[in-house]
Scaffold this motif. Structure first.
Motif, mmCIF file in Angstrom:
data_model
loop_
_atom_site.group_PDB
_atom_site.id
_atom_site.type_symbol
_atom_site.label_atom_id
_atom_site.label_comp_id
_atom_site.label_asym_id
_atom_site.label_seq_id
_atom_site.Cartn_x
_atom_site.Cartn_y
_atom_site.Cartn_z
ATOM 1 N N SER A 197 20.850 27.872 -22.218
ATOM 2 C CA SER A 197 20.517 29.293 -22.089
ATOM 3 C C SER A 197 20.517 29.998 -23.436
ATOM 4 C CB SER A 197 21.485 29.975 -21.123
ATOM 5 O OG SER A 197 22.820 29.776 -21.549
ATOM 6 N N SER A 198 21.411 29.602 -24.352
ATOM 7 C CA SER A 198 21.465 30.212 -25.681
ATOM 8 C C SER A 198 21.897 29.151 -26.686
ATOM 9 C CB SER A 198 22.432 31.401 -25.703
ATOM 10 O OG SER A 198 23.744 30.985 -25.369
ATOM 11 N N SER A 199 21.729 29.464 -27.976
ATOM 12 C CA SER A 199 22.021 28.479 -29.016
ATOM 13 C C SER A 199 23.502 28.155 -29.127
ATOM 14 C CB SER A 199 21.503 28.994 -30.363
ATOM 15 O OG SER A 199 22.106 30.246 -30.673
ATOM 16 N N ASP A 200 24.364 29.080 -28.749
ATOM 17 C CA ASP A 200 25.797 28.836 -28.884
ATOM 18 C C ASP A 200 26.447 28.385 -27.577
ATOM 19 O OD1 ASP A 200 25.314 31.209 -27.632
ATOM 20 O OD2 ASP A 200 26.923 32.331 -28.624
ATOM 21 N N SER A 201 25.654 28.202 -26.526
ATOM 22 C CA SER A 201 26.221 27.791 -25.246
ATOM 23 C C SER A 201 26.028 26.287 -25.048
ATOM 24 C CB SER A 201 25.548 28.544 -24.093
ATOM 25 O OG SER A 201 24.170 28.222 -24.035
ATOM 26 N N GLU A 202 26.817 25.717 -24.145
ATOM 27 C CA GLU A 202 26.698 24.297 -23.845
ATOM 28 C C GLU A 202 25.473 24.036 -22.963
ATOM 29 O OE1 GLU A 202 30.409 23.367 -22.023
ATOM 30 O OE2 GLU A 202 31.342 22.771 -23.906
ATOM 31 N N ALA A 203 24.788 22.942 -23.264
ATOM 32 C CA ALA A 203 23.625 22.589 -22.469
ATOM 33 C C ALA A 203 24.061 22.064 -21.105
ATOM 34 C CB ALA A 203 22.789 21.538 -23.200
ATOM 35 N N GLU A 204 23.221 22.283 -20.117
ATOM 36 C CA GLU A 204 23.546 21.907 -18.741
ATOM 37 C C GLU A 204 22.485 20.948 -18.210
ATOM 38 O OE1 GLU A 204 23.615 24.487 -14.758
ATOM 39 O OE2 GLU A 204 25.203 25.062 -16.168
ATOM 40 N N MET A 205 22.925 19.806 -17.666
ATOM 41 C CA MET A 205 22.009 18.839 -17.070
ATOM 42 C C MET A 205 21.751 19.232 -15.625
ATOM 43 S SD MET A 205 21.538 16.925 -19.658
ATOM 44 C CE MET A 205 20.566 15.612 -18.946
ATOM 45 N N THR A 206 20.466 19.284 -15.254
ATOM 46 C CA THR A 206 20.068 19.744 -13.923
ATOM 47 C C THR A 206 19.075 18.766 -13.323
ATOM 48 O OG1 THR A 206 20.330 22.034 -14.661
ATOM 49 C CG2 THR A 206 19.144 21.687 -12.612
ATOM 50 N N TYR A 207 19.231 18.522 -12.028
ATOM 51 C CA TYR A 207 18.334 17.634 -11.297
ATOM 52 C C TYR A 207 17.400 18.458 -10.422
ATOM 53 C CZ TYR A 207 16.771 14.462 -7.584
ATOM 54 O OH TYR A 207 16.013 13.767 -6.672
ATOM 55 N N PHE A 208 16.097 18.188 -10.527
ATOM 56 C CA PHE A 208 15.095 18.833 -9.690
ATOM 57 C C PHE A 208 14.384 17.757 -8.867
ATOM 58 C CE2 PHE A 208 15.497 21.606 -13.373
ATOM 59 C CZ PHE A 208 15.522 22.883 -12.814
ATOM 60 N N GLN A 209 14.145 18.060 -7.620
ATOM 61 C CA GLN A 209 13.270 17.220 -6.810
ATOM 62 C C GLN A 209 12.084 18.070 -6.384
ATOM 63 O OE1 GLN A 209 14.920 15.396 -3.282
ATOM 64 N NE2 GLN A 209 13.356 13.799 -3.244
ATOM 65 N N LEU A 210 10.901 17.663 -6.794
ATOM 66 C CA LEU A 210 9.685 18.419 -6.540
ATOM 67 C C LEU A 210 8.874 17.752 -5.446
ATOM 68 C CD1 LEU A 210 8.646 18.979 -10.267
ATOM 69 C CD2 LEU A 210 10.034 20.471 -8.832
ATOM 70 N N ASP A 211 8.339 18.565 -4.569
ATOM 71 C CA ASP A 211 7.527 18.071 -3.449
ATOM 72 C C ASP A 211 6.091 17.869 -3.928
ATOM 73 O OD1 ASP A 211 6.134 17.584 -1.143
ATOM 74 O OD2 ASP A 211 7.107 19.145 0.030
ATOM 75 N N THR A 212 5.627 16.620 -3.908
ATOM 76 C CA THR A 212 4.248 16.295 -4.302
ATOM 77 C C THR A 212 3.473 15.741 -3.110
ATOM 78 O OG1 THR A 212 4.957 14.090 -5.015
ATOM 79 C CG2 THR A 212 4.915 15.820 -6.689
ATOM 80 N N SER A 213 3.748 16.278 -1.941
ATOM 81 C CA SER A 213 3.173 15.723 -0.709
ATOM 82 C C SER A 213 1.653 15.821 -0.660
ATOM 83 C CB SER A 213 3.782 16.428 0.515
ATOM 84 O OG SER A 213 3.605 17.826 0.422
ATOM 85 N N LEU A 214 1.045 16.735 -1.434
ATOM 86 C CA LEU A 214 -0.423 16.826 -1.433
ATOM 87 C C LEU A 214 -1.029 15.517 -1.952
ATOM 88 C CD1 LEU A 214 -2.954 18.632 -1.035
ATOM 89 C CD2 LEU A 214 -2.774 19.211 -3.448
ATOM 90 N N LEU A 215 -0.437 14.944 -2.985
ATOM 91 C CA LEU A 215 -0.930 13.670 -3.511
ATOM 92 C C LEU A 215 -0.793 12.572 -2.473
ATOM 93 C CD1 LEU A 215 0.540 13.706 -7.135
ATOM 94 C CD2 LEU A 215 -1.832 14.084 -6.464
ATOM 95 N N SER A 216 0.316 12.593 -1.736
ATOM 96 C CA SER A 216 0.543 11.570 -0.715
ATOM 97 C C SER A 216 -0.416 11.742 0.460
ATOM 98 C CB SER A 216 1.997 11.624 -0.244
ATOM 99 O OG SER A 216 2.235 10.714 0.781
ATOM 100 N N SER A 217 -0.630 12.990 0.878
ATOM 101 C CA SER A 217 -1.481 13.255 2.041
ATOM 102 C C SER A 217 -2.941 12.904 1.776
ATOM 103 C CB SER A 217 -1.372 14.729 2.446
ATOM 104 O OG SER A 217 -0.037 15.076 2.741
#
Length: 775
Positions: free
Chosen positions: A204-224
């Motif tokens: 969020s800022s240069s002096d703050s600790e970085a945070e690892m985040t997991y995202f799961q995105l829905d790509t069902s259009l490609l599958s359909s």
């Protein structure tokens, strides 16, 4: 201290002169690709870590490699470059770029996956013969077929500022994904195309600790729309390849058009600057033609610059260059343009099938504009052919006149008339050219079509008296007909080519935007914070690590969180179908004492922190462990961890329901934990401060890298080490009799042609160190 029998066979070890920052095993061969701090990309084979080739950095590509990925068939290696923001696709057989393209932001991770979803429609499509091979002439350039691959595959790129793009077959962009924050540290598109898992580092800022985040995105259009996406991707890949082919053909034409063709212009310009007479060059040559009289300056030009030998040599050079350009236009440029027109026309037919392709963003009107642009390019190529033909006739007649005059022969009246017309049309002085081009003359008319400039043609073709042009000018309705391609008589071939590329790129961009907008965020989980005191090792070697289980359609995320000075492995499991929660869960794994301890040492005094972990296959995780006791000389261990020893009780995984507001490291005490005591499938990595591991379960090999990034060891993972314990001698004999390699420095797989090279054909190991991996 007693040791268990060492597992895994060490087959190579090496100290490298440059720090390795990325390594990736080929999925099909015993080859490992490395990228080092110097910007080199290297390919090594398993046996004694022998080098196959090296691709040094250069100004045209870039000098800072930021990611590596193999195509699923192991024939192409992709790598990203930070300084030039380019993706290079390299041939595995030799260090040369097959294809490259630019991206908007620096790439920090890439993943090349293959679609395994089977359907009757898709299977019939894969088995169907491509009719374009029957209708179009075969282009003689290898790139036209190199990217043709049986099954749909996609190269997924992740970069800074949430940048994510998906390229079908590594060439055509099918999606620009939004909605992800932070810099990508890992991603994995599921083999069924239903979801895309991404791990980002958010600060969020240069002096703050970085945070690892997991995202799961829905790509069902490609599958359909998998069959439709596959058809569209193949068609777009053909188009992208043909654009590259046309670009290459133009480059060859420019090489064929040498400076020799400008010698006539430069000599005439020098003649004008040095002569003292007020008469024009055209008049001087006309007097020589009609009356046989020449000024002293013209006589000097003919005696010194245009001698009999010089005329013959100049005429042959011009004719050779023109013939080469003419052949390139006919056999390459025109054939490539016609194939491009064919594929765009088929794509338009697909776009008109709105039920199938409208949701994917195919726009018939945009494709119409692209077809029109290709038609204009074909017209300009035909115009160049006419100019070449006319120039060849004119120069032949002109040089023949000078040559015949020098040897004293007489020309016919027809020849004299032809030369007079040539002098009248081409030998007019144009003082404005001196300001624009540094010369007075533009006798040579072909080069202006090949120059990559925005200026209009200096000598455009003369359309006066052309019956077709006059007919179009008088017919308003016909002139506006979409059946007629627009013609740009004032523009060069390069200008029309750039205009065509821009329109086609805009046409191909819309599906990527439409598909990208359909991708939406389904899950967001904040994992943990990165301590600022952590050492600055290469980010892409660090956990977390993503894995796609093709058989059970699961995404696994491996990451470590420090608990009581012990780094545990955490395994986050998500179903690729975002609408399903079955099999979702999280589990923590800690490693207890599995080395045989001495009597004075309690059985629970040894615990191990995980340094690196990768999925070996769908059922096994390969880990590098470090003793967590506070003493010098902490031992590093390479081990295989079966998932079957972890997921024994499915219900236990479901007991933990995390709070989506809090990070996982703030809820670590509630995460179910399994303590593992490995009985076999591990070995101590003696005399090595191991830090990272790269594995390939298909080839059953692994490569361990030390913390100084220069020391590597190679292992076969499905056999035990030989030559260290006397009891193994009998087993060795059996292995040799069975045809298994018994020397660690010998190649494991001799079936691959790139790995079959003998040791004599490869650089000497001592020489390799002395030359710092130079080829």
């Amino acid at each position: 201290m007693l040791r268990a029998m060492p597992a895994f066979r060490q087959v190579g070890e090496k100290q490298l002169p440059q720090e390795v920052v990325f390594m990736a095993w080929s999925p099909e061969r015993d080859l490992i690709a490395l990228a080092n701090r110097a910007g080199e990309v290297l390919l090594h084979r398993l046996a004694n870590f022998q080098r196959v080739w090296s691709l040094p950095p250069n100004e045209n590509t870039g000098k800072e490699v930021t990611a590596l990925a193999w195509r699923p068939d192991g024939k192409i290696l992709a790598f990203g470059l930070a300084d030039t923001k380019r993706i290079i696709l390299c041939d595995v057989e030799k260090p040369e770029s097959l294809h490259s393209f630019s991206v908007d932001l620096s790439i920090t991770y890439m993943h090349w996956m293959e679609v395994t979803e089977e359907s009757s429609v898709l299977t019939s499509f894969y088995n169907a013969e491509d009719e374009s091979n029957l209708l179009l002439p075969k282009l003689p350039y290898a790139l036209n077929t190199f990217f043709y691959f049986y099954r749909l595959n996609a190269l997924v790129l992740g970069g800074s500022s949430g940048f994510i793009e998906i390229y079908a077959y590594g060439m055509f962009k099918i999606a620009t994904v939004n909605g992800v924050a932070g810099s990508c540290r890992g991603l994995c598109l599921s083999s069924d195309l239903k979801s895309l898992s991404v791990i980002t580092e958010i600060q969020s800022s240069s002096d703050s600790e970085a945070e690892m985040t997991y995202f799961q995105l829905d790509t069902s259009l490609l599958s359909s729309y998998l069959p439709e996406v596959t058809r569209m991707a193949r068609k777009f890949t053909h188009i992208s390849t043909l654009l590259q082919y046309i670009k290459l053909s133009l480059t060859c034409m420019c090489e064929a058009w040498e400076e020799i063709l400008m010698q006539m212009d430069s000599r005439l310009t020098k003649f004008v600057q040095e002569k003292n007479t007020t008469t024009s060059v055209q008049d001087e040559f006309m007097q020589l033609l009609l009356w046989g009289k020449a000024s002293l300056e013209l006589q000097a030009l003919l005696m010194n610059q245009l001698t009999v030998k010089g005329l013959k040599k100049l005429g042959q050079s011009i004719e050779s260059s023109y013939s080469s350009i003419q052949k390139l236009v006919i056999s390459h440029l025109q054939s490539g343009s016609e194939a491009l027109l064919y594929h765009l026309s088929e794509l338009k037919g697909m776009a008109l099938w709105k039920q199938k392709y409208e949701s994917l963003g195919l726009d018939a009107s945009g494709i119409d504009e692209a077809i029109t642009a290709v038609g204009s390019f074909i017209l300009k190529a035909n115009e160049l052919l006419q100019v070449i033909d006319s120039s060849m006739k004119n120069f032949k007649a002109f040089f023949r006149w000078l040559y015949v005059g020098k040897i004293g022969h007489i020309m016919t009246q027809k020849d004299i008339t032809f030369v007079a017309d040539f002098l009248t049309e081409h030998f007019n002085e144009a003082p404005d050219l001196y300001n624009r081009k540094g010369k007075y003359f533009n006798v040579e008319r072909v080069g202006q079509y090949l120059k990559d400039e925005d200026d209009d043609l200096v000598s455009p073709p003369n359309t006066e008296g052309n019956q077709w042009f006059n007919f179009l000018k008088d017919s308003t309705h016909l002139k506006e007909s979409p059946l007629l391609f627009p013609y740009y008589p004032e523009k060069s071939l390069h200008f029309v080519k750039r205009q065509m590329e821009g329109i086609i790129d805009q046409c191909l961009q819309k599906p990527a935007d439409v598909i990208g907008k359909s991708v939406h965020q389904a899950v967001c989980i904040s994992l943990y914070k990165i301590s600022q005191s952590e050492d600055s090792t290469p980010q892409l070697f660090k956990l977390p690590f993503l894995w796609n289980d093709k058989t059970s359609n699961l995404h696994y995320v491996l990451f470590t969180m420090l608990e009581n000075s012990i780094s545990k492995i955490h395994i986050l499991r998500r179903h690729t179908d975002t609408s399903r929660s079955v099999s979702n869960g999280i589990l923590a794994v800690e490693f207890g004492n599995f080395l045989n301890s001495s009597i004075n040492e309690s059985s629970d005094s040894r615990c191990y922190s995980c340094l690196d972990a990768h999925f070996y296959d769908d059922e096994t995780i390969t880990v590098v462990l470090k003793e967590s006791v506070q003493q010098e000389g902490k031992e590093r261990v390479l081990a295989q961890l079966p998932l079957s020893s972890l997921y024994t009780d499915e219900d236990q995984d479901r007991k933990f329901n995390w709070d989506s507001v809090e990070r996982l490291d703030e809820q670590s005490s509630e995460i179910p934990t399994r303590t593992v005591f490995l009985e076999s499938q591990w070995r101590v990595l003696e005399n090595m401060k191991a830090q990272y591991v790269s594995v390939n379960g298909i080839r059953k090999v692994s490569c361990v890298l030390s913390s100084n990034l220069r020391h590597v060891r190679m292992f076969e993972m499905d056999v035990e080490d030989d030559g260290e314990v006397e009891e193994e001698e009998e087993e060795e004999t059996i292995q040799v009799a069975a045809g298994e390699p018994d020397e660690p420095n010998q190649p494991v797989d001799g079936q691959d042609n790139v790995c079959d090279a003998s040791a004599e054909e490869l650089p000497d190991e001592t020489e390799e160190l002395e030359t710092s991996l130079d080829p």
